[in-house]
Design a protein around this motif. Structure first.
Motif, mmCIF file in Angstrom:
data_model
loop_
_atom_site.group_PDB
_atom_site.id
_atom_site.type_symbol
_atom_site.label_atom_id
_atom_site.label_comp_id
_atom_site.label_asym_id
_atom_site.label_seq_id
_atom_site.Cartn_x
_atom_site.Cartn_y
_atom_site.Cartn_z
ATOM 1 N N LYS A 1 19.359 46.568 62.639
ATOM 2 C CA LYS A 1 20.101 47.535 63.214
ATOM 3 C C LYS A 1 19.323 48.316 64.433
ATOM 4 O O LYS A 1 18.299 48.654 64.117
ATOM 5 C CB LYS A 1 20.679 48.365 62.303
ATOM 6 N N ASN A 2 20.051 48.638 65.483
ATOM 7 C CA ASN A 2 18.889 49.064 66.531
ATOM 8 C C ASN A 2 19.678 50.414 67.146
ATOM 9 O O ASN A 2 20.777 50.626 67.924
ATOM 10 C CB ASN A 2 18.962 48.074 67.701
ATOM 11 N N SER A 3 19.072 51.294 66.916
ATOM 12 C CA SER A 3 19.449 52.896 67.342
ATOM 13 C C SER A 3 19.199 53.033 68.800
ATOM 14 O O SER A 3 20.068 53.901 69.299
ATOM 15 C CB SER A 3 18.828 54.139 66.346
ATOM 16 N N ASP A 4 18.332 52.381 69.413
ATOM 17 C CA ASP A 4 18.252 52.661 70.726
ATOM 18 C C ASP A 4 19.274 51.899 71.593
ATOM 19 O O ASP A 4 19.744 52.672 72.680
ATOM 20 C CB ASP A 4 16.834 51.787 71.211
ATOM 21 N N LEU A 5 19.794 50.826 71.037
ATOM 22 C CA LEU A 5 20.823 50.247 71.771
ATOM 23 C C LEU A 5 22.343 51.084 71.583
ATOM 24 O O LEU A 5 23.126 51.411 72.350
ATOM 25 C CB LEU A 5 21.182 48.869 71.257
ATOM 26 N N SER A 6 22.286 51.849 70.378
ATOM 27 C CA SER A 6 23.494 52.666 69.928
ATOM 28 C C SER A 6 23.330 53.885 70.995
ATOM 29 O O SER A 6 24.345 54.240 71.379
ATOM 30 C CB SER A 6 23.593 53.144 68.457
ATOM 31 N N ALA B 1 31.022 40.685 78.764
ATOM 32 C CA ALA B 1 30.677 39.386 79.851
ATOM 33 C C ALA B 1 29.375 39.725 80.849
ATOM 34 O O ALA B 1 28.972 41.151 81.096
ATOM 35 C CB ALA B 1 31.958 39.351 80.534
ATOM 36 N N PRO B 2 28.805 38.763 81.210
ATOM 37 C CA PRO B 2 27.724 39.295 82.179
ATOM 38 C C PRO B 2 28.297 40.136 83.265
ATOM 39 O O PRO B 2 29.269 40.073 84.040
ATOM 40 C CB PRO B 2 27.363 37.668 82.978
ATOM 41 N N GLY B 3 27.417 41.046 83.648
ATOM 42 C CA GLY B 3 27.628 42.159 84.639
ATOM 43 C C GLY B 3 28.236 43.145 84.317
ATOM 44 O O GLY B 3 28.292 44.261 84.872
ATOM 45 N N GLN C 1 23.741 43.528 79.026
ATOM 46 C CA GLN C 1 22.567 43.654 78.836
ATOM 47 C C GLN C 1 21.760 44.971 79.102
ATOM 48 O O GLN C 1 22.175 45.802 79.784
ATOM 49 C CB GLN C 1 21.781 42.499 79.995
ATOM 50 N N PHE C 2 20.736 45.222 78.317
ATOM 51 C CA PHE C 2 20.069 46.533 78.224
ATOM 52 C C PHE C 2 18.545 46.341 78.418
ATOM 53 O O PHE C 2 18.236 45.274 77.706
ATOM 54 C CB PHE C 2 20.329 47.479 77.102
ATOM 55 N N THR C 3 17.983 47.069 79.144
ATOM 56 C CA THR C 3 16.393 46.885 79.227
ATOM 57 C C THR C 3 15.824 48.272 78.684
ATOM 58 O O THR C 3 16.228 49.407 79.306
ATOM 59 C CB THR C 3 15.767 46.684 80.562
ATOM 60 N N ILE C 4 15.246 48.393 77.698
ATOM 61 C CA ILE C 4 14.683 49.483 77.094
ATOM 62 C C ILE C 4 13.135 49.421 76.807
ATOM 63 O O ILE C 4 12.560 48.507 76.085
ATOM 64 C CB ILE C 4 14.988 49.732 75.716
ATOM 65 N N GLY C 5 12.352 49.917 77.413
ATOM 66 C CA GLY C 5 10.739 49.623 77.550
ATOM 67 C C GLY C 5 10.463 48.168 77.919
ATOM 68 O O GLY C 5 10.815 48.129 79.092
ATOM 69 N N THR C 6 9.749 47.556 77.072
ATOM 70 C CA THR C 6 9.286 46.228 77.473
ATOM 71 C C THR C 6 10.195 45.271 76.950
ATOM 72 O O THR C 6 10.073 44.201 77.241
ATOM 73 C CB THR C 6 8.025 45.920 76.774
ATOM 74 N N LYS C 7 11.421 45.537 76.429
ATOM 75 C CA LYS C 7 12.408 44.713 76.002
ATOM 76 C C LYS C 7 13.604 44.770 76.665
ATOM 77 O O LYS C 7 14.008 45.574 77.032
ATOM 78 C CB LYS C 7 12.627 45.028 74.382
ATOM 79 N N THR C 8 14.255 43.251 76.643
ATOM 80 C CA THR C 8 15.401 43.091 77.405
ATOM 81 C C THR C 8 16.299 42.780 76.150
ATOM 82 O O THR C 8 15.999 41.859 75.516
ATOM 83 C CB THR C 8 15.590 42.150 78.654
ATOM 84 N N TYR D 1 22.753 41.192 69.712
ATOM 85 C CA TYR D 1 21.848 41.164 71.038
ATOM 86 C C TYR D 1 20.614 40.193 70.861
ATOM 87 O O TYR D 1 19.796 40.521 70.046
ATOM 88 C CB TYR D 1 21.385 42.480 71.598
ATOM 89 N N ASP D 2 20.483 39.239 71.881
ATOM 90 C CA ASP D 2 19.136 38.639 71.794
ATOM 91 C C ASP D 2 18.157 39.483 72.517
ATOM 92 O O ASP D 2 18.238 40.167 73.327
ATOM 93 C CB ASP D 2 19.292 37.144 72.333
#
Length: 623
Positions: free
Chosen positions: A331-336, A372-374, A379-386, A426-427
């Motif tokens: 579970k990812n709070s950054d994504l939330s 969907a793409p776009g 897609q999210f980029t947080i720090g060094t991770k996508t 999310y991968d």
């Protein structure tokens, strides 16, 4: 006196000349008579029976070839080697039917035959085929009443039992998939397939022979549907806010049909409630009495209360090392936090996040608009991770099991999401470590990864023995390699399994190639023997000249000349106008055999193959 002497001389010379001519004429006549007396008689053929019983089946003995004609200038239709192969075959197509019989003027008896697949037709010496019994009695199933998985494969006779076995097309278009059938007889045919004689319990005129693999005691889907249809009750759903409005009608099958053909009111009410899931309607009026199958029921229902979803109802999970043995979901709070900043118009919020109680959540619209793409949540980029949306994980994890006993699944409803959560996966790709997987996978890749991961676990738990994988998870080492390639996995555990599987696959292929080469060599030897038996060639011998070179020496009977054909390169093969095709596989096997035993020459006769020392050559070319 001189005149008399002249006349005497003339008469004497005339008589002598006449005698000489008479002698020459007589000698010429005698020579012609002798020549005529010693001329070979032409061999003829006469058909003695043009109407043999076509229900009788023959099998090749492998002793003789099949020709286009019984006598005269003829050609080979099926060589002795071909017939030997058919003699050892269990395939239906390699059986024969004889439809004529005849004899040559030399007393040689022939059959005119045709193979079951109709690809071989011609004359064969009567010892070249033999009558065979194509069927033996087989056991009927313990329960002789069942269903057919394929209703288009009725035969007039068990397939392969005799020539011209045909499908019965009488029942095409008839709805017999739901009918029960009774087995009254069973036989096993030449190819080890068992056939049952079945009769439809509902219509005795529907019958025939079917392959036993199509018969089962398990009820078919068609039969289930027919039973459900016969046992269903018909429900009308009336809008409680407008009693004159029928919203929908359904045929449903409550549980526990009684022996009297009725359902209890409890089972009926449960079935009606389940039937409303996904419709957006709730609170059906209760049924107070039992209902007979085929009966009609009317209930009132209400529209479900409006459900208001928010971003908090959608919980993101990051998936690390997708498809690998060490895959993990968190579970990812950054994504939330990222997802909670979603900005939409009021119409968009209503379209995506608002529905009714008991209404199926419109995930297709939700995914197309946000995931969907776009789109905003793809897609999210947080720090060094996508983080990239994974559709397969998301869809599979949010399915709900049906409670109708079918082991099926359905999509979630708005109220179920409002009460619980809808997980979005999310991968994750660490941009500092680009070796990890990223992005969506196809369903086939995802399934391959699941199988490979299971195989890796079995491999590791089985002391790194390939047998722990091949015997349990896969049919062969090559199948392991194919799945690893499809999975696109690349880590130390997978690569360890891959290395062992590759080594075994190489051995398996080598053994397969050697077996193919040996069979090709056996076929070539059989062909050469048939050429000797058919008096096409004689004195056949095979010489090993080393350096991948073979020579076949033979005498052509037609012109009594010695010939040789050189096979210089064993990888290319050779084609001889007299001996036929000599494949590279055959050459390879024979050369390997001769090199292994240091044999320089082998002689081929009509019956045996021997080396120069008179030792019989192993017919299987085993080293």
């Amino acid at each position: 006196m001189q005149s008399s002497l002249k006349k005497s001389l003339y008469l004497g010379l005339a008589a002598l000349s006449f005698a000489s001519v008479a002698s020459v004429t007589a000698n010429a006549s005698n020579a012609n008579a002798a020549k005529k007396h010693h001329a070979a008689k032409k061999v003829t053929y006469k058909t003695t029976n043009k109407d043999l019983d076509q229900t009788v089946t023959f099998k090749a003995t492998g002793k003789n070839a099949v020709y286009n004609k019984a006598v005269g200038k003829r050609s080979v239709v099926a060589s002795k080697a071909d017939m030997a192969s058919k003699a050892n075959s269990k395939d239906v197509k390699d059986l024969f039917m004889a439809y004529q019989e005849g004899v040559t003027s030399k007393g040689v008896h022939y059959y005119k035959v045709v193979s079951f697949d109709k690809k071989v037709r011609g004359f064969v010496y009567n010892k070249g085929v033999a009558k065979t019994n194509t069927t033996v009695a087989a056991d009927k199933p313990s329960n002789t009443t069942g269903y057919l998985q394929n209703t288009n494969r009725f035969f007039n006779k068990a397939y392969g039992s005799q020539f011209k076995t045909s499908l019965k097309n009488d029942y095409k278009g008839m709805n017999i998939a739901a009918d029960q059938f009774t087995v009254s007889d069973a036989v096993k045919v030449n190819n080890d397939q068992t056939y049952y004689y079945v009769t439809d319990k509902n219509n005795q005129l529907i019958n025939g022979w079917v392959n036993s693999v199509y018969f089962s005691n398990n009820i078919t889907d068609a039969a289930k549907n027919a039973t459900n249809s016969a046992n269903a009750i018909h429900v009308k759903y009336v809008d409680n806010a407008n009693l004159g409005s029928v919203l929908m009608e359904k045929n449903i099958n409550p549980a526990n049909l009684s022996s009297t053909g009725t359902y209890s009111n409890t089972d009926v009410n449960n079935a009606i409630s389940n039937s409303l899931i996904g419709t957006g309607f709730v609170n059906p009026s209760p049924v107070s009495t039992s209902v007979a199958k085929g009966g009609d029921v009317t209930v009132t229902v209400s529209k479900g209360a409006t459900q208001y979803l928010s971003t908090n109802n959608f919980v993101p999970f990051s998936v690390s090392n997708v498809g690998n043995v060490d895959q993990s979901t968190d579970k990812n709070s950054d994504l939330s936090n990222k997802m909670s900043t979603l900005q939409l118009s009021s119409d968009q919020w209503k379209s995506l996040f608002q529905g009714n109680q008991n209404q199926t959540f419109n995930f297709n619209n939700f995914e197309a608009s946000l995931l969907a793409p776009g789109k905003a949540w793809n897609q999210f980029t947080i720090g060094t991770k996508t983080y990239t949306y994974n559709a397969n994980f998301t869809r599979d994890s949010n399915k709900v099991s049906l409670n109708d006993g079918t082991n099926g699944k359905r999509d979630m409803t708005y109220d179920e999401i409002a009460k619980g959560n809808f997980n979005i996966y999310y991968d994750v790709k660490d941009n500092a470590n680009t070796s990890t997987n990223n992005g969506d996978m196809s369903n086939s890749q995802y399934q391959a990864q699941q199988r490979v991961n299971a195989a890796v676990n079995d491999f590791n738990n089985g002391n790194k023995q390939l047998s722990s994988v091949v015997t349990k998870d896969y049919s062969s080492a090559q199948a392991v390699l194919d799945d690893i390639a499809a999975s696109k996995l690349n880590n130390s555990d997978v690569n360890a399994l891959k290395d062992v599987a590759q080594a075994q696959a190489t051995k398996d292929q080598a053994a397969k190639d050697q077996a193919a080469n040996k069979q090709a060599a056996k076929d070539l030897i059989s062909t050469l023997q048939s050429k000797v038996n058919d008096n096409t060639v004689k004195d056949v011998n095979i010489q090993n000249h080393g350096n991948n070179k073979l020579e076949l020496h033979y005498t052509n009977v037609n012109n009594n000349t010695e010939n040789k054909t050189s096979v210089d390169d064993i990888t290319s093969g050779y084609k001889s106008s007299v001996l036929g095709e000599i494949s590279s596989n055959a050459s390879k096997a024979i050369l390997d055999y001769m090199s292994h035993y240091n044999i320089n020459q082998i002689n081929v006769t009509g019956n045996t193959v021997k080396d120069l020392k008179g030792n019989t050559v192993d017919s299987n070319f085993n080293f």
